[in-house]
Design a protein around this motif. Structure first.
Motif, PDB file in Angstrom:
ATOM      1  N   THR A  61       0.704  -1.074   0.000  1.00  0.00           N
ATOM      2  CA  THR A  61      -0.134   0.061   0.191  1.00  0.00           C
ATOM      3  C   THR A  61       0.744   1.316   0.134  1.00  0.00           C
ATOM      4  OG1 THR A  61      -1.812  -1.075   1.224  1.00  0.00           O
ATOM      5  CG2 THR A  61      -1.866   1.258   1.250  1.00  0.00           C
ATOM      6  N   ASP A  62       1.869   1.326   0.724  1.00  0.00           N
ATOM      7  CA  ASP A  62       2.696   2.509   1.138  1.00  0.00           C
ATOM      8  C   ASP A  62       3.534   2.713  -0.265  1.00  0.00           C
ATOM      9  OD1 ASP A  62       1.424   2.830   3.474  1.00  0.00           O
ATOM     10  OD2 ASP A  62       3.367   2.252   4.501  1.00  0.00           O
ATOM     11  N   LEU A  63       4.106   1.730  -0.725  1.00  0.00           N
ATOM     12  CA  LEU A  63       5.109   1.955  -1.844  1.00  0.00           C
ATOM     13  C   LEU A  63       4.582   1.989  -3.002  1.00  0.00           C
ATOM     14  CD1 LEU A  63       7.731  -1.189  -0.888  1.00  0.00           C
ATOM     15  CD2 LEU A  63       7.568   1.391  -0.178  1.00  0.00           C
ATOM     16  N   THR A  64       3.325   1.514  -2.968  1.00  0.00           N
ATOM     17  CA  THR A  64       2.369   2.112  -4.475  1.00  0.00           C
ATOM     18  C   THR A  64       1.947   3.788  -4.155  1.00  0.00           C
ATOM     19  OG1 THR A  64       1.318  -0.071  -4.499  1.00  0.00           O
ATOM     20  CG2 THR A  64       0.035   1.711  -5.628  1.00  0.00           C
ATOM     21  N   LEU A  65       1.804   4.074  -2.997  1.00  0.00           N
ATOM     22  CA  LEU A  65       1.694   5.485  -3.024  1.00  0.00           C
ATOM     23  C   LEU A  65       2.998   6.334  -3.224  1.00  0.00           C
ATOM     24  CD1 LEU A  65      -0.192   7.806  -1.407  1.00  0.00           C
ATOM     25  CD2 LEU A  65       1.020   7.372   0.507  1.00  0.00           C
ATOM     26  N   PHE A  66       4.183   5.688  -3.133  1.00  0.00           N
ATOM     27  CA  PHE A  66       5.231   6.542  -3.171  1.00  0.00           C
ATOM     28  C   PHE A  66       5.774   6.279  -4.615  1.00  0.00           C
ATOM     29  CE2 PHE A  66       6.070   6.147   1.503  1.00  0.00           C
ATOM     30  CZ  PHE A  66       5.627   7.454   1.664  1.00  0.00           C
ATOM     31  N   LYS A  67       4.907   5.292  -5.695  1.00  0.00           N
ATOM     32  CA  LYS A  67       5.322   5.297  -6.781  1.00  0.00           C
ATOM     33  C   LYS A  67       6.589   4.243  -7.090  1.00  0.00           C
ATOM     34  CE  LYS A  67       1.880   8.107  -8.077  1.00  0.00           C
ATOM     35  NZ  LYS A  67       0.501   7.475  -8.502  1.00  0.00           N
ATOM     36  N   PHE A  68       6.648   3.060  -6.259  1.00  0.00           N
ATOM     37  CA  PHE A  68       7.782   2.273  -6.223  1.00  0.00           C
ATOM     38  C   PHE A  68       7.106   1.515  -7.642  1.00  0.00           C
ATOM     39  CE2 PHE A  68       9.245   3.702  -2.448  1.00  0.00           C
ATOM     40  CZ  PHE A  68      10.527   3.029  -2.235  1.00  0.00           C
ATOM     41  N   THR A  69       8.224   0.798  -8.243  1.00  0.00           N
ATOM     42  CA  THR A  69       7.902   0.014  -9.484  1.00  0.00           C
ATOM     43  C   THR A  69       7.457  -1.544  -9.058  1.00  0.00           C
ATOM     44  OG1 THR A  69       9.921  -0.796  -9.924  1.00  0.00           O
ATOM     45  CG2 THR A  69       9.445   1.281 -11.081  1.00  0.00           C
ATOM     46  N   ASP A  70       6.748  -1.930 -10.025  1.00  0.00           N
ATOM     47  CA  ASP A  70       6.516  -3.577  -9.183  1.00  0.00           C
ATOM     48  C   ASP A  70       7.818  -4.131  -9.009  1.00  0.00           C
ATOM     49  OD1 ASP A  70       3.784  -2.989  -9.666  1.00  0.00           O
ATOM     50  OD2 ASP A  70       3.626  -3.850 -11.815  1.00  0.00           O
ATOM     51  N   ARG A  71       8.792  -4.006  -9.997  1.00  0.00           N
ATOM     52  CA  ARG A  71      10.015  -4.718  -9.566  1.00  0.00           C
ATOM     53  C   ARG A  71      10.881  -4.683  -8.348  1.00  0.00           C
ATOM     54  NH1 ARG A  71      15.026  -4.040  -9.360  1.00  0.00           N
ATOM     55  NH2 ARG A  71      15.092  -1.675  -9.913  1.00  0.00           N
ATOM     56  N   GLN A  72      10.755  -3.104  -7.981  1.00  0.00           N
ATOM     57  CA  GLN A  72      11.100  -2.778  -6.694  1.00  0.00           C
ATOM     58  C   GLN A  72      10.491  -3.264  -5.732  1.00  0.00           C
ATOM     59  OE1 GLN A  72      11.017   1.634  -7.589  1.00  0.00           O
ATOM     60  NE2 GLN A  72      13.387   1.803  -7.968  1.00  0.00           N
ATOM     61  N   LYS A  73       8.982  -3.150  -5.713  1.00  0.00           N
ATOM     62  CA  LYS A  73       8.009  -3.910  -4.566  1.00  0.00           C
ATOM     63  C   LYS A  73       8.367  -5.181  -4.495  1.00  0.00           C
ATOM     64  CE  LYS A  73       4.120  -2.241  -6.087  1.00  0.00           C
ATOM     65  NZ  LYS A  73       2.826  -1.974  -5.954  1.00  0.00           N
ATOM     66  N   GLU A  74       8.560  -5.970  -5.566  1.00  0.00           N
ATOM     67  CA  GLU A  74       8.769  -7.466  -5.460  1.00  0.00           C
ATOM     68  C   GLU A  74      10.145  -7.601  -4.675  1.00  0.00           C
ATOM     69  OE1 GLU A  74       7.573 -11.217  -5.622  1.00  0.00           O
ATOM     70  OE2 GLU A  74       6.810  -9.435  -6.097  1.00  0.00           O
ATOM     71  N   VAL A  75      11.167  -6.841  -4.959  1.00  0.00           N
ATOM     72  CA  VAL A  75      12.373  -6.831  -4.292  1.00  0.00           C
ATOM     73  C   VAL A  75      12.364  -6.754  -2.677  1.00  0.00           C
ATOM     74  CG1 VAL A  75      14.897  -5.812  -3.631  1.00  0.00           C
ATOM     75  CG2 VAL A  75      14.062  -6.326  -6.157  1.00  0.00           C
ATOM     76  N   ILE A  76      11.512  -5.972  -2.254  1.00  0.00           N
ATOM     77  CA  ILE A  76      11.248  -5.289  -1.116  1.00  0.00           C
ATOM     78  C   ILE A  76      10.383  -6.532  -0.250  1.00  0.00           C
ATOM     79  CG2 ILE A  76       9.903  -3.824   0.514  1.00  0.00           C
ATOM     80  CD1 ILE A  76      11.225  -1.565  -1.395  1.00  0.00           C
ATOM     81  N   PHE A  77       9.339  -6.914  -0.918  1.00  0.00           N
ATOM     82  CA  PHE A  77       8.563  -8.162  -0.112  1.00  0.00           C
ATOM     83  C   PHE A  77       9.578  -9.398  -0.137  1.00  0.00           C
ATOM     84  CE2 PHE A  77       4.811  -6.496  -3.230  1.00  0.00           C
ATOM     85  CZ  PHE A  77       4.644  -5.484  -2.532  1.00  0.00           C
ATOM     86  N   ASN A  78      10.383  -9.663  -1.008  1.00  0.00           N
ATOM     87  CA  ASN A  78      11.162 -10.857  -0.934  1.00  0.00           C
ATOM     88  C   ASN A  78      12.182 -10.611   0.375  1.00  0.00           C
ATOM     89  OD1 ASN A  78      10.145 -12.222  -2.741  1.00  0.00           O
ATOM     90  ND2 ASN A  78      11.581 -11.520  -4.429  1.00  0.00           N
ATOM     91  N   LEU A  79      12.655  -9.370   0.722  1.00  0.00           N
ATOM     92  CA  LEU A  79      13.532  -9.170   1.805  1.00  0.00           C
ATOM     93  C   LEU A  79      12.723  -9.190   3.173  1.00  0.00           C
ATOM     94  CD1 LEU A  79      15.116  -5.829   0.245  1.00  0.00           C
ATOM     95  CD2 LEU A  79      16.390  -7.808   0.920  1.00  0.00           C
ATOM     96  N   ILE A  80      11.271  -8.812   3.247  1.00  0.00           N
ATOM     97  CA  ILE A  80      10.735  -9.084   4.346  1.00  0.00           C
ATOM     98  C   ILE A  80      10.553 -10.492   4.312  1.00  0.00           C
ATOM     99  CG2 ILE A  80       8.132  -8.588   5.280  1.00  0.00           C
ATOM    100  CD1 ILE A  80       8.116  -6.052   3.555  1.00  0.00           C
ATOM    101  N   LYS A  81       9.987 -11.329   3.585  1.00  0.00           N
ATOM    102  CA  LYS A  81       9.904 -12.618   3.710  1.00  0.00           C
ATOM    103  C   LYS A  81      11.176 -13.571   4.091  1.00  0.00           C
ATOM    104  CE  LYS A  81       7.413 -12.605  -0.374  1.00  0.00           C
ATOM    105  NZ  LYS A  81       6.644 -13.332  -1.659  1.00  0.00           N
ATOM    106  N   ALA A  82      12.319 -12.891   3.546  1.00  0.00           N
ATOM    107  CA  ALA A  82      13.295 -13.599   4.089  1.00  0.00           C
ATOM    108  C   ALA A  82      13.686 -13.607   5.507  1.00  0.00           C
ATOM    109  CB  ALA A  82      14.695 -13.111   3.196  1.00  0.00           C
ATOM    110  N   THR A  83      13.275 -12.627   6.105  1.00  0.00           N
ATOM    111  CA  THR A  83      13.648 -12.736   7.579  1.00  0.00           C
ATOM    112  C   THR A  83      12.842 -13.638   8.385  1.00  0.00           C
ATOM    113  OG1 THR A  83      11.817 -10.909   7.987  1.00  0.00           O
ATOM    114  CG2 THR A  83      14.109 -10.304   7.381  1.00  0.00           C
ATOM    115  N   GLN A  84      11.713 -14.450   7.595  1.00  0.00           N
ATOM    116  CA  GLN A  84      10.893 -15.225   8.508  1.00  0.00           C
ATOM    117  C   GLN A  84      11.895 -16.433   8.958  1.00  0.00           C
ATOM    118  OE1 GLN A  84       7.550 -16.595   6.356  1.00  0.00           O
ATOM    119  NE2 GLN A  84       7.026 -17.987   7.977  1.00  0.00           N
ATOM    120  N   VAL A  85      11.695 -16.845  10.098  1.00  0.00           N
ATOM    121  CA  VAL A  85      12.673 -17.763  10.704  1.00  0.00           C
ATOM    122  C   VAL A  85      11.591 -19.077  10.472  1.00  0.00           C
ATOM    123  CG1 VAL A  85      13.432 -18.798  12.985  1.00  0.00           C
ATOM    124  CG2 VAL A  85      13.253 -16.330  12.601  1.00  0.00           C
TER     125      VAL A  85
END
Length: 202
Positions: free
Chosen positions: A86-110
């Motif tokens: 939601t926030d990154l769409t507001l800030f006009k991140f590209t789909d590719r940039q958002k995907e990188v960030i989503f994967n970074l978040i998911k990588a921290t899961q234990v």
């Protein structure tokens, strides 16, 4: 390109955490997120991440990696991705940039299973304290949070959880292995020694 600078995104994200987290979040709090961002920067420098965009996305990922705790404890990573979307769409991140960030978040899961250099860095930054001098101070905050959530019932439970976690944890980047692994093993030995006299009673 995003319509906001990193400092603007940081202010926006940290304001959410500052106003939304409760006093019972004694580990997953604002200070933790700020520390993870700082460690991402430090490890990136040591690992010679030269891309300005990579560092930018990594730091934004760190800002949002625990945002889901505003709404849920279990499965917070998925909620963090929703908020980030939601926030990154507001800030006009590209789909590719958002995907990188989503994967970074998911990588921290234990248990952590990073697939890229940036994911390795955020994983190591998230658990950097395991090999630092403030290990016990930060750990006390996590212990209190686990008591609140009913994950552990007492200090003995907590020590058993710590032993299992430290035994299974590994750093991924060469710099974190060099800086943190030896001291982490010292803490593991100390906790095992603390638990040993009680083992024959159970």
């Amino acid at each position: 390109m995003p319509t906001a600078t990193y400092p603007e995104i940081q202010d926006y994200a940290l304001r959410k955490l500052r106003t939304g987290l409760t006093e019972k979040h004694t580990y997953h709090h604002l200070k933790h997120t700020v520390d993870v961002v700082a460690q991402c920067t430090a490890i990136s420098d040591l690992e010679m991440v030269n891309s300005a965009e990579d560092l930018f996305l990594l730091k934004v990922g760190a800002l949002y990696h625990d945002m889901g705790f505003l709404f849920t404890y279990q499965g917070h990573e998925a909620k963090s991705c929703e908020i980030a979307d939601t926030d990154l769409t507001l800030f006009k991140f590209t789909d590719r940039q958002k995907e990188v960030i989503f994967n970074l978040i998911k990588a921290t899961q234990v248990p952590q299973k990073p697939q890229t250099q940036l994911e390795e860095i955020i994983c190591d930054a998230d658990l950097d304290y395991l090999g630092r001098s403030d290990f016990y101070v930060i750990g006390e905050g996590l212990y209190q949070e686990f008591l609140w959530q009913g994950i552990v019932k007492n200090e003995r439970d907590w020590n058993q959880v710590q032993i299992k976690f430290l035994e299974n944890h590994c750093y991924f980047t060469a710099s974190s292995k060099k800086r943190r692994e030896e001291q982490k093993q010292v803490y593991l030995a100390q906790i095992k020694k603390k638990v040993a006299p009680w083992e024959h009673l159970f």
